[in-house]
Design an enzyme around this catalytic site. Sequence first.
Site, PDB file in Angstrom:
ATOM      1  CG  ASP A 112      -2.286   0.691   0.977  1.00 53.59           C
ATOM      2  OD1 ASP A 112      -2.085   2.150   1.069  1.00 53.59           O
ATOM      3  OD2 ASP A 112      -3.303   0.257   0.840  1.00 53.59           O
ATOM      4  CB  CYS A 133       1.724  -0.591   5.362  1.00 50.98           C
ATOM      5  SG  CYS A 133       3.396  -0.075   5.071  1.00 50.98           S
TER       6      CYS A 133
END
Length: 253
Positions: free
Chosen positions: A97, A197
Amino acid sequence: MNTNQNKAVEFEDLGIKEYQPSWDYQEKLMKDIIDIKIKNRELPAEQHITTPNHFLLVEHPHVYTLGKSGHEENMLAGIDQLKEIDATFVKVNRGGDITYHGYGQIVGYPILDLENFFTDIHKYMRNLEEVIIRTINEYGLKGERSPGETGVWLDVGKPYARKICAMGVKASRWVTLHGFALNINTDMRYFEYIIPCGIKDKQVTSLKRELERDLTPEEMEDIKAKIRKHFADVFEAELVNNRFKSNNNKAIK
């Protein structure tokens, strides 16, 4: 499978370098390796060209990068805020991410032909984690893996679990791209502008925060040396420093 495995890894310390040209450089190194592998398909095994491997260390100016499977809503700052904090935002082709790169953070980019080592992405990620675990252990920190969450963590399973090293990679034809980001003297305020993340309920940390002191430039260089040593050990590789041949022309084993 590569019948002529090459475990020599060419090492470069890029110093401080903007994110985009660093990414472009990785892409070029990856393409060069893949081009060799494609050419080898047309050749008999005894004529196969050995593929090279690379390992880059770099420090980036403030930048947020979002992986291809990431969610833009995890970027909490707008364009105006990014300008105010002198940061940029880049969408990248790695897994994972959103994460932050900035001054005081050591970023590692292995561009390896895994057919020179092993063809197992899961093992590759665990090996990268092991390199960092061994490195921070030399500073009295017990790095751990958190089930289902890539990277290196401290105090896993406790309410105050925190990530000290983020990881995100891509692989094409068994050639790797992107890598890890280890927080050393990182300005942790920059993480307030993202959900790191994509994980909402856990914190991030740095070596500086854990040791409660700034690490000197000499210590930063020492950490890089430790990363190189542990990388060579974990991957059973031979790191050759091509950037500073005049200072050190010896392989690091």
